[in-house]
Design a protein around this motif. Structure first.
Motif, short mmCIF file in Angstrom:
data_model
loop_
_atom_site.label_atom_id
_atom_site.label_comp_id
_atom_site.label_asym_id
_atom_site.label_seq_id
_atom_site.Cartn_x
_atom_site.Cartn_y
_atom_site.Cartn_z
N ARG A 1 0.82 -1.20 0.00
CA ARG A 1 0.00 0.00 0.00
C ARG A 1 0.86 1.26 0.00
N PHE A 2 1.93 1.26 0.78
CA PHE A 2 2.81 2.42 0.78
C PHE A 2 3.46 2.62 -0.59
N GLY A 3 3.65 1.54 -1.31
CA GLY A 3 4.24 1.63 -2.65
C GLY A 3 3.25 2.05 -3.72
N GLN A 4 1.95 2.10 -3.38
CA GLN A 4 0.91 2.41 -4.36
C GLN A 4 0.18 3.71 -4.01
N ARG A 5 0.79 4.57 -3.23
CA ARG A 5 0.11 5.79 -2.83
C ARG A 5 -0.20 6.68 -4.03
N ASP A 6 -1.41 7.22 -4.04
CA ASP A 6 -1.83 8.10 -5.12
C ASP A 6 -1.26 9.50 -4.91
N ASP A 7 -1.08 10.24 -6.00
CA ASP A 7 -0.56 11.60 -5.96
C ASP A 7 -1.58 12.51 -5.27
N PRO A 8 -1.22 13.12 -4.12
CA PRO A 8 -2.20 13.93 -3.39
C PRO A 8 -2.23 15.40 -3.81
N THR A 9 -1.40 15.80 -4.75
CA THR A 9 -1.25 17.23 -5.04
C THR A 9 -2.49 17.86 -5.67
N LEU A 10 -3.36 17.06 -6.28
CA LEU A 10 -4.56 17.59 -6.92
C LEU A 10 -5.81 17.43 -6.05
N ASN A 11 -5.65 16.95 -4.84
CA ASN A 11 -6.82 16.59 -4.03
C ASN A 11 -7.59 17.79 -3.48
N GLN A 12 -6.92 18.95 -3.33
CA GLN A 12 -7.64 20.12 -2.83
C GLN A 12 -8.83 20.45 -3.72
N ALA A 13 -8.60 20.44 -5.01
CA ALA A 13 -9.69 20.73 -5.96
C ALA A 13 -10.74 19.63 -5.94
N ARG A 14 -10.31 18.39 -5.79
CA ARG A 14 -11.26 17.27 -5.77
C ARG A 14 -12.13 17.32 -4.52
N VAL A 15 -11.50 17.57 -3.36
CA VAL A 15 -12.26 17.63 -2.11
C VAL A 15 -13.28 18.76 -2.16
N SER A 16 -12.98 19.84 -2.88
CA SER A 16 -13.89 20.98 -2.98
C SER A 16 -15.21 20.62 -3.66
N ARG A 17 -15.25 19.47 -4.32
CA ARG A 17 -16.49 19.03 -4.97
C ARG A 17 -17.46 18.38 -4.00
N ILE A 18 -17.02 18.12 -2.78
CA ILE A 18 -17.90 17.49 -1.78
C ILE A 18 -18.95 18.50 -1.34
N GLY A 19 -20.22 18.13 -1.44
CA GLY A 19 -21.30 19.07 -1.13
C GLY A 19 -22.25 18.57 -0.08
N ILE A 20 -21.85 17.60 0.74
CA ILE A 20 -22.72 17.06 1.77
C ILE A 20 -22.28 17.57 3.14
N PRO A 21 -23.16 17.55 4.14
CA PRO A 21 -22.76 17.98 5.49
C PRO A 21 -21.55 17.18 5.97
N THR A 22 -20.54 17.90 6.44
CA THR A 22 -19.27 17.26 6.82
C THR A 22 -18.79 17.78 8.16
N LEU A 23 -18.42 16.85 9.04
CA LEU A 23 -17.80 17.17 10.32
C LEU A 23 -16.33 16.76 10.25
N ILE A 24 -15.45 17.68 10.62
CA ILE A 24 -14.01 17.42 10.65
C ILE A 24 -13.58 17.38 12.10
N ILE A 25 -13.04 16.26 12.53
CA ILE A 25 -12.55 16.10 13.91
C ILE A 25 -11.03 15.94 13.84
N TRP A 26 -10.32 16.67 14.72
CA TRP A 26 -8.86 16.60 14.65
C TRP A 26 -8.24 16.65 16.05
N GLY A 27 -7.15 15.91 16.20
CA GLY A 27 -6.35 15.97 17.41
C GLY A 27 -5.31 17.07 17.29
N GLY A 28 -5.31 17.99 18.24
CA GLY A 28 -4.38 19.12 18.16
C GLY A 28 -2.93 18.72 18.28
N ARG A 29 -2.65 17.52 18.82
CA ARG A 29 -1.27 17.06 18.96
C ARG A 29 -0.90 16.01 17.91
N ASP A 30 -1.63 15.96 16.82
CA ASP A 30 -1.33 15.00 15.75
C ASP A 30 -0.06 15.44 15.03
#
Length: 316
Positions: A239-268
């Motif tokens: 899996r680590f050898g098959q990682r997809d290129d993440p550089t274009l994902n900002q534009a792709r994620v912007s297409r998400i139009g459903i209610p979304t909750l983002i949870i994050w650990g401040g010490r991550d």
């Protein structure tokens, strides 16, 4: 000259003995699947056939829930990381969690393909098998990326989205577990499949917690033993050898139009807080809940607090 030769021979012998001792100390063959099931597949665990795999899952809560909560764990984890959420939320919601292919008791994809389209197609097939039309999809780390990729690939199947320290953008890590660093070195693949020091697993788990003192021996046992399921170590390297290129994902994620909750650990340190800001900026109308004292797996480190944020998001 004879003395020098003897010293060199002695040093070589000591090196060989030390290497042999290290290998003997860290030697870790695969554990039998039945043995692992007896320990980690207690009720309400079940196994269902999907795409030729026996998928380990737990399905709890009311069956009349129109949009069940489907929980996806991260790299080298398992469905057990959601124990606290299931306990907190299954009273009002149908909660389904599973070991993703390549991890836990499910084991590897038969064809060794770990690209995102493979994972999203697998989830669609799983929902078909369970006869579920639509879900609230939640994922941590790798599971978070699989969640939002599924929301893009099968928008009719995802009603809401919960991203927990989600992967998907170019990494800005300040700290990476040693197990992940080693798995990213292809030359070490034959060795990784044969040895696994428990101390390395403990170090990796402590690395992703905001408070390492919360890591118990029982927690380390779980991560360690499930890594020894046949095929899981090889799958991690693949899996680590098959990682997809993440550089274009900002534009792709912007297409998400459903209610979304983002949870994050401040010490991550693995996927730091700036990534959460990227998701919040990209997904219009999304909500962000930051837990300052938690790390990369906040749903596991403090299930009660993070599940409360989910309950509020779901309108409980």
């Amino acid at each position: 000259m004879k003395m020098l030769a003897r010293c060199c021979a002695a040093l070589l012998l000591l090196l060989l003995l030390a290497t042999g001792g290290l290998l003997a100390w860290s030697w870790a063959p695969d554990l039998p699947l039945d043995e692992l099931k007896a320990h980690w597949a207690l009720p309400p665990s079940q196994f269902i056939e999907v795409q030729g795999m026996q998928v380990h899952l737990r399905d709890e809560g009311p069956r009349d829930d129109p949009a069940p909560l489907l929980l996806l764990h991260g790299t080298s984890s398992s469905l057990h990381t959601w124990d606290g959420w299931a306990q907190a939320l299954a009273g009002k919601h149908r909660v389904i969690r599973l070991d993703l292919p390549g991890f836990g008791l499910t084991g590897p994809f038969p064809d060794g393909d770990y690209h995102m389209p493979q994972y999203t197609a697998f989830l669609a097939a799983l929902l078909d098998k369970l006869q579920i039309r639509q879900v609230v999809l939640a994922g941590n780390s790798l599971g978070g990326q699989i969640a939002w990729e599924t929301a893009l690939a099968y928008p009719q199947r995802v009603a809401r989205l919960i991203l927990v320290d989600s992967a998907g953008f170019p990494l800005q890590s300040t700290s990476v577990p040693i197990g992940f660093r080693l798995a990213r070195i292809p030359a070490l693949a034959p060795v990784i499949g044969k040895i696994l020091p428990r101390q390395m697993i403990e170090s990796s788990v402590r690395n992703v917690y905001g408070d390492p003192d919360r890591v118990t021996p029982q927690l380390v046992d779980r991560y360690y033993e499930l890594t020894l399921r046949a095929g899981n170590r090889e799958a991690l390297v693949q899996r680590f050898g098959q990682r997809d290129d993440p550089t274009l994902n900002q534009a792709r994620v912007s297409r998400i139009g459903i209610p979304t909750l983002i949870i994050w650990g401040g010490r991550d340190g693995l996927i730091p807080l700036p990534h959460a800001k990227q998701y919040q900026l990209a997904i219009k109308g999304s909500q962000l809940a930051v837990f300052d004292g938690l790390g990369h797996v906040p749903q596991e480190e403090d299930a009660q607090a993070t599940a409360a944020a989910v309950a509020q998001f779901l309108g409980d």
